[in-house]
Design an enzyme around this catalytic site. Sequence first.
Site, PDB file in Angstrom:
ATOM      1  N   ASP A   1       0.818  -1.224   0.000  1.00 38.55           N
ATOM      2  CA  ASP A   1       0.000   0.000   0.000  1.00 38.55           C
ATOM      3  C   ASP A   1       0.851   1.273   0.000  1.00 38.55           C
ATOM      4  O   ASP A   1       0.469   2.290   0.577  1.00 38.55           O
ATOM      5  CB  ASP A   1      -0.964   0.011   1.203  1.00 38.55           C
ATOM      6  CG  ASP A   1      -1.847  -1.218   1.217  1.00 38.55           C
ATOM      7  OD1 ASP A   1      -2.233  -1.664   0.124  1.00 38.55           O
ATOM      8  OD2 ASP A   1      -2.131  -1.734   2.310  1.00 38.55           O
TER       9      ASP A   1
ATOM     10  N   GLN B   1       1.904  -6.075  -3.210  1.00 35.78           N
ATOM     11  CA  GLN B   1       2.440  -6.267  -1.856  1.00 35.78           C
ATOM     12  C   GLN B   1       3.725  -5.448  -1.681  1.00 35.78           C
ATOM     13  O   GLN B   1       3.827  -4.388  -2.257  1.00 35.78           O
ATOM     14  CB  GLN B   1       2.664  -7.765  -1.553  1.00 35.78           C
ATOM     15  CG  GLN B   1       1.371  -8.565  -1.410  1.00 35.78           C
ATOM     16  CD  GLN B   1       0.712  -8.931  -2.722  1.00 35.78           C
ATOM     17  OE1 GLN B   1       1.338  -9.472  -3.600  1.00 35.78           O
ATOM     18  NE2 GLN B   1      -0.562  -8.630  -2.867  1.00 35.78           N
TER      19      GLN B   1
ATOM     20  N   LYS C   1       1.869   2.034  -5.129  1.00 39.33           N
ATOM     21  CA  LYS C   1       2.412   1.433  -6.361  1.00 39.33           C
ATOM     22  C   LYS C   1       1.498   1.688  -7.547  1.00 39.33           C
ATOM     23  O   LYS C   1       1.962   1.964  -8.652  1.00 39.33           O
ATOM     24  CB  LYS C   1       2.595  -0.083  -6.170  1.00 39.33           C
ATOM     25  CG  LYS C   1       3.595  -0.445  -5.076  1.00 39.33           C
ATOM     26  CD  LYS C   1       3.656  -1.952  -4.859  1.00 39.33           C
ATOM     27  CE  LYS C   1       2.394  -2.530  -4.275  1.00 39.33           C
ATOM     28  NZ  LYS C   1       2.078  -2.112  -2.909  1.00 39.33           N
TER      29      LYS C   1
HETATM   30  P1  GDP Z   1      -0.730   0.295  -3.556  1.00 41.93           P
HETATM   31  O1  GDP Z   1      -1.347  -0.972  -3.076  1.00 41.93           O
HETATM   32  O2  GDP Z   1       0.737   0.354  -3.309  1.00 41.93           O
HETATM   33  O3  GDP Z   1      -1.072   0.618  -4.986  1.00 41.93           O
HETATM   34  O4  GDP Z   1      -1.352   1.463  -2.652  1.00 41.93           O
HETATM   35  P2  GDP Z   1      -2.919   1.632  -2.291  1.00 41.93           P
HETATM   36  O5  GDP Z   1      -3.624   2.123  -3.517  1.00 41.93           O
HETATM   37  O6  GDP Z   1      -3.447   0.425  -1.636  1.00 41.93           O
HETATM   38  O7  GDP Z   1      -2.836   2.736  -1.178  1.00 41.93           O
HETATM   39  C1  GDP Z   1      -2.337   4.008  -1.420  1.00 41.93           C
HETATM   40  C2  GDP Z   1      -3.473   5.031  -1.175  1.00 41.93           C
HETATM   41  O8  GDP Z   1      -2.925   6.312  -1.053  1.00 41.93           O
HETATM   42  C3  GDP Z   1      -4.461   5.117  -2.333  1.00 41.93           C
HETATM   43  O9  GDP Z   1      -5.726   5.426  -1.830  1.00 41.93           O
HETATM   44  C4  GDP Z   1      -3.934   6.272  -3.183  1.00 41.93           C
HETATM   45  O10 GDP Z   1      -4.947   6.958  -3.902  1.00 41.93           O
HETATM   46  C5  GDP Z   1      -3.371   7.165  -2.110  1.00 41.93           C
HETATM   47  N1  GDP Z   1      -2.174   7.935  -2.499  1.00 41.93           N
HETATM   48  C6  GDP Z   1      -1.158   7.581  -3.328  1.00 41.93           C
HETATM   49  N2  GDP Z   1      -0.195   8.520  -3.330  1.00 41.93           N
HETATM   50  C7  GDP Z   1      -0.613   9.488  -2.493  1.00 41.93           C
HETATM   51  C8  GDP Z   1      -0.024  10.724  -2.033  1.00 41.93           C
HETATM   52  O11 GDP Z   1       1.072  11.104  -2.396  1.00 41.93           O
HETATM   53  N3  GDP Z   1      -0.740  11.445  -1.122  1.00 41.93           N
HETATM   54  C9  GDP Z   1      -1.968  11.049  -0.662  1.00 41.93           C
HETATM   55  N4  GDP Z   1      -2.590  11.818   0.227  1.00 41.93           N
HETATM   56  N5  GDP Z   1      -2.541   9.901  -1.063  1.00 41.93           N
HETATM   57  C10 GDP Z   1      -1.865   9.130  -1.957  1.00 41.93           C
HETATM   58  P1  IMO Z   2      -0.961  -4.175  -2.214  1.00 43.03           P
HETATM   59  O1  IMO Z   2      -0.523  -4.674  -3.568  1.00 43.03           O
HETATM   60  C1  IMO Z   2      -0.942  -4.717   2.094  1.00 43.03           C
HETATM   61  C2  IMO Z   2      -0.927  -8.853   3.577  1.00 43.03           C
HETATM   62  C3  IMO Z   2      -2.161  -9.327   4.314  1.00 43.03           C
HETATM   63  C4  IMO Z   2      -1.527 -10.312   5.291  1.00 43.03           C
HETATM   64  C5  IMO Z   2      -0.422 -10.947   4.456  1.00 43.03           C
HETATM   65  C6  IMO Z   2      -0.801 -12.281   3.845  1.00 43.03           C
HETATM   66  O2  IMO Z   2      -2.247  -3.443  -2.228  1.00 43.03           O
HETATM   67  O3  IMO Z   2       0.166  -3.433  -1.569  1.00 43.03           O
HETATM   68  P2  IMO Z   2      -2.368 -12.931   1.786  1.00 43.03           P
HETATM   69  O4  IMO Z   2      -3.835 -12.676   1.543  1.00 43.03           O
HETATM   70  O5  IMO Z   2      -1.488 -12.351   0.744  1.00 43.03           O
HETATM   71  O6  IMO Z   2      -2.077 -14.375   2.048  1.00 43.03           O
HETATM   72  O7  IMO Z   2      -2.054 -12.172   3.176  1.00 43.03           O
HETATM   73  O8  IMO Z   2      -0.136 -10.018   3.425  1.00 43.03           O
HETATM   74  N1  IMO Z   2      -1.188  -8.300   2.224  1.00 43.03           N
HETATM   75  C7  IMO Z   2      -1.146  -6.991   1.935  1.00 43.03           C
HETATM   76  N2  IMO Z   2      -0.958  -5.915   2.722  1.00 43.03           N
HETATM   77  N3  IMO Z   2      -1.096  -4.555   0.772  1.00 43.03           N
HETATM   78  C8  IMO Z   2      -1.254  -5.631  -0.050  1.00 43.03           C
HETATM   79  O9  IMO Z   2      -1.245  -5.530  -1.382  1.00 43.03           O
HETATM   80  C9  IMO Z   2      -1.335  -6.915   0.542  1.00 43.03           C
HETATM   81  N4  IMO Z   2      -1.502  -8.162   0.049  1.00 43.03           N
HETATM   82  C10 IMO Z   2      -1.398  -8.993   1.085  1.00 43.03           C
HETATM   83  O10 IMO Z   2      -2.807  -8.266   4.970  1.00 43.03           O
HETATM   84  O11 IMO Z   2      -0.908  -9.617   6.344  1.00 43.03           O
HETATM   85 MG    MG Z   3      -2.870  -1.589  -1.800  1.00 42.62          MG
END
Ligand code: GDP
Ligand code: IMO
Ligand code: MG
Length: 428
Positions: free
Chosen positions: A12, A221, A15
């Site tokens: 999260d 991840q 990416k």
């Molecule tokens: P990923 O799994 O690595 O793609 O990340 P996620 O999408 O799960 O979580 C990142 C969250 O932060 C999302 O809701 C994005 O829209 C938000 N986001 C990404 N970059 C920024 C930033 O620079 N500032 C803020 N405030 N939010 C961001």
């Molecule tokens: P993105 O791509 C954050 C975590 C789960 C759990 C562990 C194992 O959005 O960054 P799983 O279901 O993969 O067997 O769970 O990994 N986990 C993540 N945490 N972002 C993710 O993906 C995750 N994908 C799995 O919360 O701790």
């Molecule tokens: Mg994510």
Amino acid sequence: MGVVLVGAQWGDEGKGKMTDFLAAQADIVVRYQGGANAGHTIVISGVEHKLNLIPSGILAGKMSVIAHGMMVDPRLLIDELERMEAAGCNASLLRISDAAHLIMPYHKILDVEEERLRGVNSLGTTGRGIGPASRDKAARWGIRVSDLLRPESFVEKVHVQLRRVNPLLEKIYGVDPLDPEAISREYLEYSEHLRPHVCDTILLLNRSMEQGASVLFEGAQGTMLDLDMGTYPYVTSSNPTSGGVCTGTGVPPTRLSQVIGIAKAYTTRVGDGPFPTELQDHTGDLLRQRGNEYGTATGRPRRCGWLDSVVLRHSVRVNGLDGICLTKIDVLSGMEKIKVADSYACNDAVIDEFPLDQGAFADCHPEYIELAGWDEDISRVRRFADLPGAVRNYVRTVGELAGAPVTHLSVGPGREQTLELEPILRLR
Ligand code: GDP
Ligand code: IMO
Ligand code: MG
């Protein structure tokens, strides 16, 4: 040209956002591991798009490849593709590897039941069947996309698997057995939706790269969730680190030109497991609230804490990071002081490299350096020189502690809220 984007922490990190931003310079975007456990949110012109399986390149109108290293849940994929089409994306850009493994209904049931069995030691999985499907792949029980396209052998394989899995479901977990005919009917219906997208993606990617295509590899991840390099057993069942690109796509290391780590300006983790800089106090709550830290895939509140440069150094080392995209730095506005861990105190020793031995964590406490905060709203700033001095100092310090330059800065979720600090990217 092949550029890899990997999560440098526990997932999260943003990416999806950074893939979407950099996809403008690429011809093809590829996901190489993981499955619908991922949740990538991308904001374009104020509209939020959530992706679990399809590479984020679909939103930039680029060929988007689900490589064989991924685990495909066909129902979720079809739903997601329909959502993307409704949002104006071109579905014909999607390619799915014939060698990708399928998530079957029993994988999801086993994922949930095994978590229950672990009790207090549960991992906090997403329940998307990733662990059981990866285990079946390694044990050579897996059913692949290519099997789905051959109805007779698919039905036969489902029967074989359920002869093995149904007794487990009934006798160990006390849940109802599954009907192989019903599963086969359901999945064969999916096959017609997926068939037009299926191909040999190893050939596709290598031939395209031979002809000069630039390819962006989108990690899911993060490094600390890597099965081998992360906080085992509190990890996912794949290799999100850069080595996973080669095994997950069939693109050899000699074709990869750069690896960029995506790191949040603080740290979050969803699910269980060690998290040395976690803040279970008001500051942690503040980060969660300001950063809207709730899981995309499951909606769970994310655990929040300060940035950990011990983690970043590990990430730089095992991924070979050429640079770091630092995201969500806008969330830190208004903090009087900002802390960054630069080592851990473990019993009487100070360690500055991440211990892979989980036993070592019990007595580890982060040692922090403290930096000045800033009050300004920086979400509209587009040039590094226009940022407050305290932000510039934070960014420089992070780069120095991590041992890799900060190449991009993200100051908001929008595509345009991105600053390129170092022109090192070699996609063109
Ligand atoms: P990923 O799994 O690595 O793609 O990340 P996620 O999408 O799960 O979580 C990142 C969250 O932060 C999302 O809701 C994005 O829209 C938000 N986001 C990404 N970059 C920024 C930033 O620079 N500032 C803020 N405030 N939010 C961001
Ligand atoms: P993105 O791509 C954050 C975590 C789960 C759990 C562990 C194992 O959005 O960054 P799983 O279901 O993969 O067997 O769970 O990994 N986990 C993540 N945490 N972002 C993710 O993906 C995750 N994908 C799995 O919360 O701790
Ligand atoms: Mg994510």
